[in-house]
Scaffold this motif. Structure first.
Motif, PDB file in Angstrom:
ATOM      1  N   ARG A  81       2.260   1.838  -3.567  1.00 19.88           N
ATOM      2  CA  ARG A  81       1.246   2.315  -4.509  1.00 19.88           C
ATOM      3  C   ARG A  81       0.818   3.742  -4.200  1.00 19.88           C
ATOM      4  O   ARG A  81       0.517   4.529  -5.105  1.00 19.88           O
ATOM      5  CB  ARG A  81       0.052   1.360  -4.491  1.00 19.88           C
ATOM      6  N   ARG A  82       0.797   4.079  -2.918  1.00 18.25           N
ATOM      7  CA  ARG A  82       0.454   5.453  -2.535  1.00 18.25           C
ATOM      8  C   ARG A  82       1.571   6.424  -2.930  1.00 18.25           C
ATOM      9  O   ARG A  82       1.309   7.525  -3.423  1.00 18.25           O
ATOM     10  CB  ARG A  82       0.197   5.517  -1.036  1.00 18.25           C
ATOM     11  N   ARG A 110       0.833  -1.210   0.000  1.00 17.55           N
ATOM     12  CA  ARG A 110       0.000   0.000   0.000  1.00 17.55           C
ATOM     13  C   ARG A 110       0.866   1.257   0.000  1.00 17.55           C
ATOM     14  O   ARG A 110       0.539   2.246  -0.653  1.00 17.55           O
ATOM     15  CB  ARG A 110      -0.933  -0.020   1.214  1.00 17.55           C
TER      16      ARG A 110
END
Length: 437
Positions: A351-352, A348
């Motif tokens: 991807r952020r 996460r």
């Protein structure tokens, strides 16, 4: 004896109310066939998840997890084929994956009770899935079909547990009786952090725990024979001894027949020659093993710390979908090694931080690698161009394209740091942390 049967087009099972023994045999074969054809993959995934939570000793690291997954898969296929095909229990043998898994657990000193608990959990879950399938059959026959399912699956579990238990005990007797088993015991005591007589441990190990240590984890691919694995470990020891210049003999402790832990005693203040190690081991033709290397760390605490660092590196190498070199050091990974304990959170974060640059495409990969190199060279276009053997203008173009996909600007220190960590994670782990293209 259970025989073969045909499957109805509606997915249900129909047999005349006055069914004969042969009818029940055919109907039960249909139950088994549905278990294999429709329920197998979902059941394996659910069982694997339960075992990971309930018997955590069996998923201690990615390699052990892979052995468990292979054993679970082959056992499920075997039991369904046994139920469907009418094999005599006397002719049944445990799968090669189940036996290999049991032997590895013995080498790792993981108790046999953990393995048997896994089989009991699997049996209970299998019965439940089988009952769900039987629930679609003729109500008049459900009791008989349930009795067959319980009796034959119990026979299967008993036979397989007997065979894997014998394999475990035989391997354990041999392993403990060997010098490697003795060393493994004392190393486990030191690594546990419990109070240990260090002088007694040093005497048993033939190794000074007060030294500065470089911890190394080595493992062989599954398609390499045991004989070739031993030869590869010997070659790795030779090359690492040349590269690390140890001040005494290394401590080599087999974890199992395909994995070795090693500690090399080095001089105080030793600087690990990362680039030299990577180049030498990558060029070696006889080195058919992967090598994860920790930092030089002093004393008994350092003995534990450096091998823990090597384990983090190994976890990254086993998780990665990228083509990695034969050897990787802890310092090469940076914060990525520390973040591996929660791969979901790391995914996460990547991807952020990277936005559209986190897509698993060739263009995105090229732009990621250029931006990663650019940040590693203090945002110098000239140094990046020299490293990547590119024109300076091409580097600048790629960097701008990469930042546009990230929707980020390098005006704030936190942004640059997040990008650098995320890019390193993508470099080392590949699709494990990226979005599908």
């Amino acid at each position: 004896m259970v025989g073969a049967g045909g499957r109805g087009g509606t997915g249900g099972i129909t047999v005349p109310a006055n069914a004969t023994a042969d009818d029940l045999t055919a109907e039960f074969a249909q139950v088994a066939r549905e278990l294999l054809d429709e329920k197998r993959d979902i059941f394996i995934a659910e069982l694997f998840g339960v075992l990971g939570r309930e018997v955590s000793e069996l998923v201690d690291d990615p390699r052990l997890t892979g052995l468990l997954e292979a054993s679970v898969t082959e056992n499920i296929v075997s039991v369904v084929n046994y139920l469907k095909g009418g094999t005599s229990i006397d002719d049944l043998d445990a799968s090669s994956a189940a036996l290999a898994h049991a032997r590895t657990l013995a080498q790792r000193d993981i108790p046999l009770s953990a393995l048997f608990r896994a089989y009991r959990l699997g049996h209970a879950m299998f019965i439940q899935v089988g009952l769900d399938v039987i629930g679609k059959s003729n109500p008049a026959h459900q009791i008989e079909l349930t009795q067959i399912l319980i009796a034959r699956s119990a026979d299967f579990i008993d036979k397989v547990c007997e065979q894997v238990g014998r394999a475990y005990e035989a391997e354990r007797d041999q392993w403990v009786g060997d010098r490697g088993g003795i060393r493994q015991h004392w190393v486990a005591e030191v690594l546990s952090g419990r109070s240990v007589d260090l002088h007694e441990a040093e005497s048993a190990l033939g190794y000074r725990l007060a030294a500065t240590h470089v911890g190394v984890q080595l493992w062989a691919p599954v398609d390499l024979s045991s004989v070739d694995a031993r030869a590869a470990f010997k070659e790795a020891r030779r090359q690492l001894s040349t590269l690390l210049s140890p001040i005494g003999p290394p401590l080599l402790v087999p974890r199992d027949e395909r994995e070795m832990h090693a500690w090399f005693p080095v001089r105080a203040g030793f600087d690990l020659p990362v680039d030299e190690i990577a180049t030498a081991l990558q060029k070696s033709r006889g080195l058919d093993v992967q090598v994860a290397i920790g930092r030089p760390e002093p004393g008994a605490d350092g003995f534990r710390l450096t091998i823990g660092q090597a384990k983090r590196v190994k976890d990254v190498m086993l998780t990665s979908t990228s083509k990695l070199p034969k050897s990787v050091t802890y310092d090469q990974l940076g914060p990525v090694a520390l973040m591996m304990s929660d791969i979901g959170a790391l995914r996460r974060f990547v991807r952020r931080a990277l936005g559209d640059l986190a897509k698993d495409g060739e263009r995105e990969q090229t732009l990621r690698e250029t931006l990663r190199t650019f940040l590693a060279h203090n945002r110098s276009y000239a140094a990046t161009a020299q490293t990547m053997i590119m024109h300076r203008n091409s580097v600048q173009y790629r960097v701008n394209q990469a930042l546009a996909l990230c929707d980020r600007e390098l005006t704030e220190l936190d942004v640059a740091l997040d990008l650098q960590v995320a890019l390193n994670a993508a470099h080392w782990l590949g699709r494990a942390v990226l979005d599908p293209a």
